[in-house]
Design an enzyme around this catalytic site. Structure first.
Site, PDB file in Angstrom:
ATOM      1  N   HIS A  80       0.846  -1.199   0.000  1.00  0.00           N
ATOM      2  CA  HIS A  80       0.000   0.000   0.000  1.00  0.00           C
ATOM      3  C   HIS A  80       0.885   1.253   0.000  1.00  0.00           C
ATOM      4  O   HIS A  80       0.707   2.151  -0.822  1.00  0.00           O
ATOM      5  CB  HIS A  80      -0.944   0.012   1.193  1.00  0.00           C
ATOM      6  CG  HIS A  80      -1.633   1.328   1.404  1.00  0.00           C
ATOM      7  ND1 HIS A  80      -2.564   1.813   0.519  1.00  0.00           N
ATOM      8  CD2 HIS A  80      -1.494   2.274   2.373  1.00  0.00           C
ATOM      9  CE1 HIS A  80      -2.986   3.009   0.945  1.00  0.00           C
ATOM     10  NE2 HIS A  80      -2.349   3.309   2.068  1.00  0.00           N
ATOM     11  N   ASP A 109       8.107  20.857 -26.821  1.00  0.00           N
ATOM     12  CA  ASP A 109       8.142  19.551 -26.149  1.00  0.00           C
ATOM     13  C   ASP A 109       9.164  19.662 -25.030  1.00  0.00           C
ATOM     14  O   ASP A 109       9.698  20.737 -24.779  1.00  0.00           O
ATOM     15  CB  ASP A 109       8.522  18.429 -27.131  1.00  0.00           C
ATOM     16  CG  ASP A 109       7.952  17.076 -26.702  1.00  0.00           C
ATOM     17  OD1 ASP A 109       8.074  16.740 -25.512  1.00  0.00           O
ATOM     18  OD2 ASP A 109       7.371  16.368 -27.542  1.00  0.00           O
ATOM     19  N   TRP A 144       7.261   0.053   3.795  1.00  0.00           N
ATOM     20  CA  TRP A 144       7.671   0.811   2.600  1.00  0.00           C
ATOM     21  C   TRP A 144       9.075   1.357   2.756  1.00  0.00           C
ATOM     22  O   TRP A 144       9.741   1.639   1.787  1.00  0.00           O
ATOM     23  CB  TRP A 144       6.678   1.931   2.266  1.00  0.00           C
ATOM     24  CG  TRP A 144       6.937   3.241   2.954  1.00  0.00           C
ATOM     25  CD1 TRP A 144       6.459   3.627   4.162  1.00  0.00           C
ATOM     26  CD2 TRP A 144       7.728   4.324   2.472  1.00  0.00           C
ATOM     27  NE1 TRP A 144       6.915   4.887   4.470  1.00  0.00           N
ATOM     28  CE2 TRP A 144       7.693   5.341   3.448  1.00  0.00           C
ATOM     29  CE3 TRP A 144       8.465   4.556   1.293  1.00  0.00           C
ATOM     30  CZ2 TRP A 144       8.358   6.554   3.310  1.00  0.00           C
ATOM     31  CZ3 TRP A 144       9.126   5.765   1.161  1.00  0.00           C
ATOM     32  CH2 TRP A 144       9.068   6.748   2.164  1.00  0.00           C
ATOM     33  N   SER A 174      13.639   5.371 -13.767  1.00  0.00           N
ATOM     34  CA  SER A 174      12.600   6.167 -14.413  1.00  0.00           C
ATOM     35  C   SER A 174      12.575   7.584 -13.847  1.00  0.00           C
ATOM     36  O   SER A 174      12.558   8.573 -14.597  1.00  0.00           O
ATOM     37  CB  SER A 174      11.246   5.487 -14.210  1.00  0.00           C
ATOM     38  OG  SER A 174      10.202   6.375 -14.468  1.00  0.00           O
ATOM     39  N   SER A 175      12.599   7.694 -12.521  1.00  0.00           N
ATOM     40  CA  SER A 175      12.504   9.018 -11.901  1.00  0.00           C
ATOM     41  C   SER A 175      13.704   9.882 -12.247  1.00  0.00           C
ATOM     42  O   SER A 175      13.560  11.073 -12.510  1.00  0.00           O
ATOM     43  CB  SER A 175      12.426   8.888 -10.381  1.00  0.00           C
ATOM     44  OG  SER A 175      11.275   8.184 -10.022  1.00  0.00           O
ATOM     45  N   HIS A 259      13.289  11.816   3.323  1.00  0.00           N
ATOM     46  CA  HIS A 259      12.609  13.062   3.657  1.00  0.00           C
ATOM     47  C   HIS A 259      12.463  14.003   2.468  1.00  0.00           C
ATOM     48  O   HIS A 259      11.372  14.525   2.241  1.00  0.00           O
ATOM     49  CB  HIS A 259      13.154  13.768   4.889  1.00  0.00           C
ATOM     50  CG  HIS A 259      12.088  14.663   5.426  1.00  0.00           C
ATOM     51  ND1 HIS A 259      11.084  14.214   6.236  1.00  0.00           N
ATOM     52  CD2 HIS A 259      11.785  15.937   5.140  1.00  0.00           C
ATOM     53  CE1 HIS A 259      10.214  15.184   6.440  1.00  0.00           C
ATOM     54  NE2 HIS A 259      10.614  16.246   5.786  1.00  0.00           N
ATOM     55  N   GLU A 261      12.023  13.029  -0.339  1.00  0.00           N
ATOM     56  CA  GLU A 261      10.938  12.357  -1.060  1.00  0.00           C
ATOM     57  C   GLU A 261       9.565  12.902  -0.633  1.00  0.00           C
ATOM     58  O   GLU A 261       8.661  13.040  -1.452  1.00  0.00           O
ATOM     59  CB  GLU A 261      11.022  10.846  -0.806  1.00  0.00           C
ATOM     60  CG  GLU A 261       9.837  10.029  -1.299  1.00  0.00           C
ATOM     61  CD  GLU A 261       9.756   9.909  -2.804  1.00  0.00           C
ATOM     62  OE1 GLU A 261      10.758  10.245  -3.479  1.00  0.00           O
ATOM     63  OE2 GLU A 261       8.706   9.493  -3.306  1.00  0.00           O
ATOM     64  N   TYR A 263       8.870  15.871   0.133  1.00  0.00           N
ATOM     65  CA  TYR A 263       8.630  17.118  -0.603  1.00  0.00           C
ATOM     66  C   TYR A 263       8.485  16.865  -2.091  1.00  0.00           C
ATOM     67  O   TYR A 263       7.813  17.612  -2.792  1.00  0.00           O
ATOM     68  CB  TYR A 263       9.732  18.132  -0.277  1.00  0.00           C
ATOM     69  CG  TYR A 263       9.723  18.425   1.199  1.00  0.00           C
ATOM     70  CD1 TYR A 263       8.584  18.986   1.776  1.00  0.00           C
ATOM     71  CD2 TYR A 263      10.758  18.075   2.020  1.00  0.00           C
ATOM     72  CE1 TYR A 263       8.509  19.200   3.128  1.00  0.00           C
ATOM     73  CE2 TYR A 263      10.697  18.286   3.388  1.00  0.00           C
ATOM     74  CZ  TYR A 263       9.574  18.847   3.936  1.00  0.00           C
ATOM     75  OH  TYR A 263       9.486  19.044   5.288  1.00  0.00           O
ATOM     76  N   SER A 274      -1.353  26.366  -6.457  1.00  0.00           N
ATOM     77  CA  SER A 274      -0.977  27.758  -6.711  1.00  0.00           C
ATOM     78  C   SER A 274      -1.416  28.228  -8.091  1.00  0.00           C
ATOM     79  O   SER A 274      -1.361  29.425  -8.385  1.00  0.00           O
ATOM     80  CB  SER A 274       0.539  27.922  -6.574  1.00  0.00           C
ATOM     81  OG  SER A 274       0.957  27.558  -5.285  1.00  0.00           O
ATOM     82  N   HIS A 308      14.857  13.072  11.868  1.00  0.00           N
ATOM     83  CA  HIS A 308      13.670  13.152  12.735  1.00  0.00           C
ATOM     84  C   HIS A 308      12.786  11.913  12.564  1.00  0.00           C
ATOM     85  O   HIS A 308      11.857  11.715  13.321  1.00  0.00           O
ATOM     86  CB  HIS A 308      12.874  14.460  12.523  1.00  0.00           C
ATOM     87  CG  HIS A 308      12.172  14.588  11.223  1.00  0.00           C
ATOM     88  ND1 HIS A 308      11.957  15.786  10.612  1.00  0.00           N
ATOM     89  CD2 HIS A 308      11.608  13.674  10.398  1.00  0.00           C
ATOM     90  CE1 HIS A 308      11.304  15.612   9.496  1.00  0.00           C
ATOM     91  NE2 HIS A 308      11.088  14.336   9.332  1.00  0.00           N
ATOM     92  N   HIS A 309      13.113  11.102  11.566  1.00  0.00           N
ATOM     93  CA  HIS A 309      12.419   9.813  11.454  1.00  0.00           C
ATOM     94  C   HIS A 309      13.034   8.770  12.385  1.00  0.00           C
ATOM     95  O   HIS A 309      12.574   7.645  12.439  1.00  0.00           O
ATOM     96  CB  HIS A 309      12.498   9.300  10.016  1.00  0.00           C
ATOM     97  CG  HIS A 309      11.811  10.196   9.031  1.00  0.00           C
ATOM     98  ND1 HIS A 309      10.497  10.028   8.660  1.00  0.00           N
ATOM     99  CD2 HIS A 309      12.243  11.280   8.347  1.00  0.00           C
ATOM    100  CE1 HIS A 309      10.154  10.968   7.793  1.00  0.00           C
ATOM    101  NE2 HIS A 309      11.202  11.737   7.580  1.00  0.00           N
ATOM    102  N   THR A 334       6.651  26.624   5.063  1.00  0.00           N
ATOM    103  CA  THR A 334       5.387  25.956   4.752  1.00  0.00           C
ATOM    104  C   THR A 334       4.219  26.817   5.212  1.00  0.00           C
ATOM    105  O   THR A 334       3.234  26.990   4.491  1.00  0.00           O
ATOM    106  CB  THR A 334       5.337  24.574   5.427  1.00  0.00           C
ATOM    107  OG1 THR A 334       6.592  23.930   5.218  1.00  0.00           O
ATOM    108  CG2 THR A 334       4.245  23.723   4.845  1.00  0.00           C
ATOM    109  N   LYS A 337       3.527  29.599   2.873  1.00  0.00           N
ATOM    110  CA  LYS A 337       2.723  29.196   1.708  1.00  0.00           C
ATOM    111  C   LYS A 337       1.236  29.176   2.055  1.00  0.00           C
ATOM    112  O   LYS A 337       0.402  29.678   1.303  1.00  0.00           O
ATOM    113  CB  LYS A 337       3.165  27.804   1.231  1.00  0.00           C
ATOM    114  CG  LYS A 337       4.410  27.844   0.364  1.00  0.00           C
ATOM    115  CD  LYS A 337       4.618  26.521  -0.336  1.00  0.00           C
ATOM    116  CE  LYS A 337       5.782  26.591  -1.299  1.00  0.00           C
ATOM    117  NZ  LYS A 337       5.544  27.473  -2.440  1.00  0.00           N
ATOM    118  N   ARG A 456       1.436   1.048  14.815  1.00  0.00           N
ATOM    119  CA  ARG A 456       1.285   0.803  13.377  1.00  0.00           C
ATOM    120  C   ARG A 456       1.569  -0.665  13.096  1.00  0.00           C
ATOM    121  O   ARG A 456       2.270  -1.328  13.849  1.00  0.00           O
ATOM    122  CB  ARG A 456       2.351   1.588  12.603  1.00  0.00           C
ATOM    123  CG  ARG A 456       2.212   3.035  12.583  1.00  0.00           C
ATOM    124  CD  ARG A 456       3.489   3.647  12.025  1.00  0.00           C
ATOM    125  NE  ARG A 456       3.560   3.533  10.561  1.00  0.00           N
ATOM    126  CZ  ARG A 456       4.526   4.102   9.825  1.00  0.00           C
ATOM    127  NH1 ARG A 456       5.481   4.803  10.404  1.00  0.00           N
ATOM    128  NH2 ARG A 456       4.523   3.973   8.521  1.00  0.00           N
TER     129      ARG A 456
END
Lengths: 617, 229
Positions: A80, A109, A144, A174-175, A259, A261, A263, A274, A308-309, A334, A337, A456
């Protein structure tokens, strides 16, 4: 091929402008069509990941249930997360990068159209590779973020984790390929006058995200290489038992990627919103430069908060303080924004379209996720919350309330540009309200179950711990999502067929993509516009009227306008296929590796040695 | 537009530099190779950091700079890194960057008249591409020699943390050199087939950027892994 290329269209894969048929999709290099491929594929995976979530929620709906085994539950939550992050949200963003970036900056293009096709096919094949195992109950089961040493061979002996390691490696290719492409496109293919500070905010946020991708993905590539080598060749990178490896190496490498990731997942949605909020408020985006700087600052700080994780592993007071502080700092850009979006709407002539509702939904729901994020930026608080449902609640408010709400806002906003027809607003609003209710009913009670100590990743729990009601609420909420999604899918396909004709600018938006017909012709702009402001269509006095007139004409082909278009080609698909076959060989037999490598090398050279487009005259 | 002003219509065995408008006036491939190099920096930063984190943490030998006595057998294993040999291979790789510069200059000045024998030698793109590729291959030969001798001395990728991180780091670098050599050979093939001229200088330019990058990374690795004890 020789000099014949000058006079006659000697090259076989000649551009025909053909827009239908399976082959035209397999061989397309048009960024808009590739964007549509991304959109459909990612929506499919989004629903696939959604079904996995539904099974999870069904299992947890009441205490002591055994709908699925503990082992299969592990596979479900792992897939998931993996599916939603790598196969749904990132590619949904990529769909918008593809479709919108060239249109927003006034380009024909992307910089490398064939590389763009390659990125898509690698994504598709990698997505299939990592998804199929769950159908046979051999899916990855390590979460994950796949913490090593748990995911090393002694603790995860099956092939489950192999699929995960190799699958993510494929998706990384790919990314990265896409990131080099979009980065170059935004730097180098902006129309005359499109300075950086005139770029639409979506393109700006996309620009920032490409930097994150380019810098963050190599780190997980290496982390995965270590894990791959440990599993396949017996190296010691995560061998804490006999070789003295550092048990935190994986966590550090993973979160240095992980982390940023976050963002990567949310900034594109910020960009979409926006675009949406100013359009339906009839006001330019409030504080445009500050929005740019805060986006850059979020990304830059995003590289300094990874640990922080990991507060729970005991890094000591200095590291905890440092990472706690940097994490709190991110709240500033943040928050800026959020306030700028509110100020954009303030005193605007607001139209509550579906897109606008989703946009406002993001502002509200992301704020809730942001605030719970601030709560666990404090290490002592985090020690109470980590690995509980409070965290699950937090990141679903950020990723569903942020990314997915923003992406839906984008879909409703840009559907007319993509398909040339409007989506049904009535069904759209039902979709929004059902999603909004389901989202809050599912994830808000998780704050409480988490605070009450529910961990979890447990597949079931005993009654009487105070979690029963909250879990029942979450499960009830989750069951509303499929209804909302079915309405969305029905609306999507119905509107695609018989929606109201949109015209070039149905919303009265101000940016370049709305100056050309819907759907745009394959060449996008008959005449590359000259840009003089941030909202060229709103500031009529500055519009280049001649190019606007030419660009709004419909029905002209590229040939009639003398525009050179790239050849369609199947080669990027073949290179992607060769790559996948190689990786499959890694799990089965070396013969496949050799076959895949042969296909890859042959088609890669064939690609590189053939011209992109007809010679210019 | 600063793309090559007068493009001659010659068969392209490579993608032509398109005459499209670009914001920077640079060919997009040049922008992309810099983005790629930025990304590669993070790749090697991850590998090098891991090597440094694991430095001195191996529980069994051989070690890079220290002798180790096997407590069970009493065998004494000498420090395994052979700095003189690797200095030689480092020198070869550094020279290859010089050859690469000369190859690019030769391609860029292909159409300029050659007055002397020296001009002709300096203007011989095939010669310098060959020299670069040979130097790269020589470096790889040194690496193959180093790897095999380490295995004979009892250090494999499985032996200890040093073996895992050393072989992976230098192996990744070697793979990059290999890719570079293949790239150079491809350029040579194009040169033999239709001649590389100044209009193709971008093709050589981006290959050169990659080659120099791989070279610079080796200087970092050589310093951190071999020289600093």
């Amino acid at each position: 091929m020789a000099t014949t290329a000058i006079s006659t269209p000697a090259y076989r894969g000649e551009y025909s402008g053909e827009q239908s048929g399976l082959w035209s999709w397999l061989s397309t290099v048009d960024h808009k069509r590739i964007g549509i491929l991304y959109l459909y594929t990612a929506l499919f995976f989004f629903m696939f990941g959604g079904v996995e979530a539904l099974i999870l929620r069904a299992q947890l709906g009441a205490p002591n249930q055994h709908l699925v085994s503990a082992e299969f539950y592990n596979q479900l939550f792992t897939m998931h997360g993996t599916t939603m992050i790598f196969l749904a949200i990132m590619p949904l963003s990529a769909a918008f990068f593809n479709f919108l970036i060239p249109l927003q900056i006034g380009a024909r293009d992307v910089a490398f159209p064939r590389l763009n096709a390659f990125s898509y096919w690698v994504y598709l094949f990698g997505g299939i590779f990592i998804t199929v195992p769950i159908l046979f109950a051999v899916a990855p089961n390590g979460g994950w973020f796949g913490y090593a040493p748990l995911t090393t061979k002694p603790y995860s002996p099956g092939i489950n984790i192999d699929f995960w390691v190799i699958g993510l490696q494929i998706l990384g290719v790919s990314s990265l390929a896409a990131a080099f492409n979009f980065l170059t496109t935004i730097i180098n293919l902006r129309a005359p006058g499109m300075t950086l500070m005139r770029m639409p905010m979506f393109t700006w946020m996309a620009f920032v995200v490409q930097f994150l991708l380019v810098l963050a993905f190599p780190v997980i590539t290496i982390a995965l290489v270590f894990l791959l080598f440990d599993r396949f060749f017996g190296t010691n990178f995560y061998n804490t038992v006999s070789a003295g490896a550092d048990p935190l190496l994986w966590q550090h490498l993973f979160w240095i990627f992980g982390h940023p990731e976050v963002y990567i997942l949310v900034l594109p949605a910020f960009g979409l919103v926006s675009e949406v909020l100013p359009t339906y408020s009839r006001k330019p985006l409030f504080g445009y430069p500050v929005m740019v700087y805060s986006g850059i600052l979020i990304a830059a700080l995003g590289f300094g908060v990874w640990a922080h994780h990991m507060f729970a592993v005991g890094m000591g007071p200095i590291a905890d303080t440092f990472f706690g502080l940097t994490t709190m700092l991110i709240a500033i850009p943040t928050g800026v924004k959020i306030f700028n979006w509110i100020a954009t709407m303030a005193q605007g002539a607001i139209r509550y379209t579906t897109s606008m509702l989703f946009g406002i939904g993001l502002v509200g729901l992301f704020t809730i996720g942001g605030i719970s994020g601030i709560m666990h930026s404090s290490p002592p608080a985090d020690l109470q919350q980590t690995d509980t449902y409070f965290i699950v609640a937090h990141f679903h408010y950020v990723l569903f309330g942020g990314s997915i709400m923003g992406i839906f806002a984008g879909i409703y906003h840009y559907f007319p540009k993509i398909q040339g027809r409007l989506m049904d607003e009535k069904l759209g609003k039902i979709h929004f309200w059902l999603t909004f209710i389901a989202m809050n009913l599912t994830f808000f009670p998780m704050h409480f179950s988490g605070m009450l100590g529910m961990p979890r990743r447990i597949y079931t729990y005993d009654a009487g711990q105070g979690w029963d009601l909250y879990n029942a609420m979450s499960t009830a909420g989750a069951m509303i999502f499929p209804i909302a999604m079915l309405i969305f899918i029905y609306n999507f396909f119905k509107s695609r067929k018989s929606g109201e004709i949109a015209g070039s600018n149905p919303w009265g938006a101000g940016t370049l993509e709305w100056s050309i017909p819907s759907p745009p012709p394959d060449y996008n702009f008959a005449k590359i516009p000259t840009v003089t402001s941030r909202y060229p269509l709103w500031e009529g006095k500055e519009v280049d009227h001649e190019s606007a007139r030419i660009n709004s004409q419909e029905g002209k082909t590229a040939a009639e306008l003398g525009i050179v278009m790239p050849y369609n080609t199947i080669k990027p698909l073949l290179v992607a296929l060769g790559l996948i076959i190689m990786f499959c060989g890694l799990m089965t037999t070396p013969i496949l590796i050799a076959a895949g490598a042969a296909l890859l090398v042959f088609s890669l050279y064939s690609w590189l040695l053939s011209p992109l487009e007809p010679e210019h005259h | 537009m600063t793309a090559p002003a007068a493009r001659i219509h010659v068969a392209h065995t490579s993608a032509p530099a398109p005459h499209h408008y670009t914001t920077l006036g640079l060919d997009s491939r040049k922008v992309a190779i810099w983005a790629f190099i930025g990304s590669e920096c993070m790749l090697f930063v991850s590998l090098i950091s891991t090597y440094l984190i694991y430095k001195g943490r191996s529980v069994v030998g051989p070690f890079p700079h220290e002798t180790w006595t096997d407590p069970t057998t009493g065998h004494v294993l000498k420090p395994i890194l052979n700095i003189p040999v690797t200095s030689a291979s480092t020198f070869v790789l550094l020279m290859s960057s010089l050859f690469m510069v000369l190859a690019l200059a030769a391609v860029q000045n292909k159409e300029k008249p050659k007055h002397s024998r020296g001009d002709r030698i300096l203007g011989n793109s095939k010669l310098w591409l060959w020299m670069t590729a040979i130097a790269g291959t020589t470096f790889l030969g040194f690496q193959a020699f180093e790897f095999t001798s380490f295995v004979h001395e009892g250090l494999t990728i499985r032996t200890n943390l040093f073996g895992s991180s050393f072989f992976t780091l230098t192996g990744f670098h070697g793979a990059h050199v290999t890719a570079g050599v293949l790239w150079l050979v491809t350029l040579l093939a194009i040169d033999y087939r239709r001649g590389l001229g100044s209009r193709d200088s971008l093709l050589v330019d981006i290959a050169a950027l990659y080659w120099h990058f791989v070279d610079v990374i080796w200087i970092v690795i050589f310093t951190l892994v071999y020289l600093i004890k």
